[in-house]
Enzyme design. Sequence first.
Site, PDB file in Angstrom:
ATOM      1  N   ASP A 106      43.646  42.322  29.071  1.00 31.01           N
ATOM      2  CA  ASP A 106      44.555  43.337  29.627  1.00 31.01           C
ATOM      3  C   ASP A 106      45.462  43.891  28.548  1.00 31.01           C
ATOM      4  O   ASP A 106      46.013  43.137  27.735  1.00 31.01           O
ATOM      5  CB  ASP A 106      45.451  42.698  30.698  1.00 31.01           C
ATOM      6  CG  ASP A 106      45.040  43.073  32.099  1.00 31.01           C
ATOM      7  OD1 ASP A 106      44.377  44.123  32.286  1.00 31.01           O
ATOM      8  OD2 ASP A 106      45.391  42.321  33.032  1.00 31.01           O
ATOM      9  N   LYS A 136      41.323  46.175  29.280  1.00 32.43           N
ATOM     10  CA  LYS A 136      41.535  46.774  30.608  1.00 32.43           C
ATOM     11  C   LYS A 136      42.913  47.418  30.593  1.00 32.43           C
ATOM     12  O   LYS A 136      43.855  46.865  30.017  1.00 32.43           O
ATOM     13  CB  LYS A 136      41.452  45.715  31.708  1.00 32.43           C
ATOM     14  CG  LYS A 136      41.792  46.279  33.100  1.00 32.43           C
ATOM     15  CD  LYS A 136      41.401  45.342  34.221  1.00 32.43           C
ATOM     16  CE  LYS A 136      42.381  44.255  34.532  1.00 32.43           C
ATOM     17  NZ  LYS A 136      43.736  44.721  34.881  1.00 32.43           N
ATOM     18  N   GLU A 205      42.111  47.389  43.093  1.00 30.91           N
ATOM     19  CA  GLU A 205      42.957  46.310  43.613  1.00 30.91           C
ATOM     20  C   GLU A 205      43.778  46.769  44.817  1.00 30.91           C
ATOM     21  O   GLU A 205      44.387  47.847  44.795  1.00 30.91           O
ATOM     22  CB  GLU A 205      43.919  45.822  42.503  1.00 30.91           C
ATOM     23  CG  GLU A 205      44.895  44.758  43.027  1.00 30.91           C
ATOM     24  CD  GLU A 205      45.674  44.019  41.957  1.00 30.91           C
ATOM     25  OE1 GLU A 205      45.494  44.293  40.758  1.00 30.91           O
ATOM     26  OE2 GLU A 205      46.484  43.150  42.350  1.00 30.91           O
TER      27      GLU A 205
HETATM   28  O1  KIV Z   1      46.099  40.595  35.510  1.00 31.96           O
HETATM   29  C1  KIV Z   1      45.179  40.294  36.295  1.00 31.96           C
HETATM   30  O2  KIV Z   1      44.883  39.125  36.560  1.00 31.96           O
HETATM   31  C2  KIV Z   1      44.430  41.399  36.900  1.00 31.96           C
HETATM   32  C3  KIV Z   1      43.471  41.065  37.984  1.00 31.96           C
HETATM   33  C4  KIV Z   1      44.194  40.641  39.190  1.00 31.96           C
HETATM   34  C5  KIV Z   1      42.540  42.181  38.263  1.00 31.96           C
HETATM   35  O3  KIV Z   1      44.612  42.514  36.521  1.00 31.96           O
END
Ligand code: KIV
Length: 290
Positions: A106, A136, A205
């Site tokens: 992320d 992501k 989500e």
């Molecule tokens: O940060 C995270 O764990 C997420 C998932 C919930 C998709 O973005």
Amino acid sequence: MSTTFKLDTSTSRANPTPQPMRRLTVPNIRERKSDGVTREPLVMLTAYTARQAQLLDAHCDILLVGDSLAQVIYGLPTTVPVTLEMMANHAAAVVRGSYHSVVVVDMPFGTYEASPQQAFESAAYLLKISGAAAVKLEGGAAMAETVAFLSERGVPVMGHVGLTPQAVNILGGYAARGRSDVEAEKIVSDAMALDVAGAFAIVIEGVVEPIAIEATRVVSCPTIGIGASAQCDGQVLVTEDMLGMFERVPRFVKRYEDIAAIIGKAAAAYAEDVRGRKFPGTDQTYQPKD
Ligand code: KIV
């Protein structure tokens, strides 16, 4: 499938037995949806540590180093304070602990929204330090230019639409999205914009189910649902939620274990042994050799 690990003391690398499957690639993930059909849904779970990655790897297609580590690992109230360094270090641990899954990391709040150039610098840092295969980022049409910029420069991007937790201060909480027509249309058009921009997959989500189904129908890349629909092209959960580490269980989580109870029971037994001088016993102490 049961995997054990043998430590190579010269490199500190834990080598799995039996030898693992070949690591999947981003194109392998993208190709799982073809002509709108995904025969085998994608399995994604979050992972933040090497050992957790070792245990999850053989069962997953994707390990997500989510910025949810804010709450899960660091006890922070939201994902907003997460830094690039935190994400890079945890992602590196997950890459070291996995052999099969694609590792996606992320991008934290404030490290990509200002411009495509800012996003590229942050993404390049994350991939260089961690060895992860993709990033992501949250946001829809507003992020499309950035997704195209990154994808054209060697950074595969997974999108994230619907409930986007980094926007908690705008949204005012974590309620499901897509209940009004305007919101529903925006979620679908956001997913389409990311798809056209080159996202290789999109997390959907916390949206009402028909919107998740419609977004999955209209995009060519796989969608990965969380609080969305079984008709998405894959599913993701926060591993600790799925394992029952927390008392609070969001509606969309299915608990597959009650690990909190197991840990509490083990800690209580250990405390009793220590207080009763029953631990360590003869099996756990070293005696002089005769
Ligand atoms: O940060 C995270 O764990 C997420 C998932 C919930 C998709 O973005």
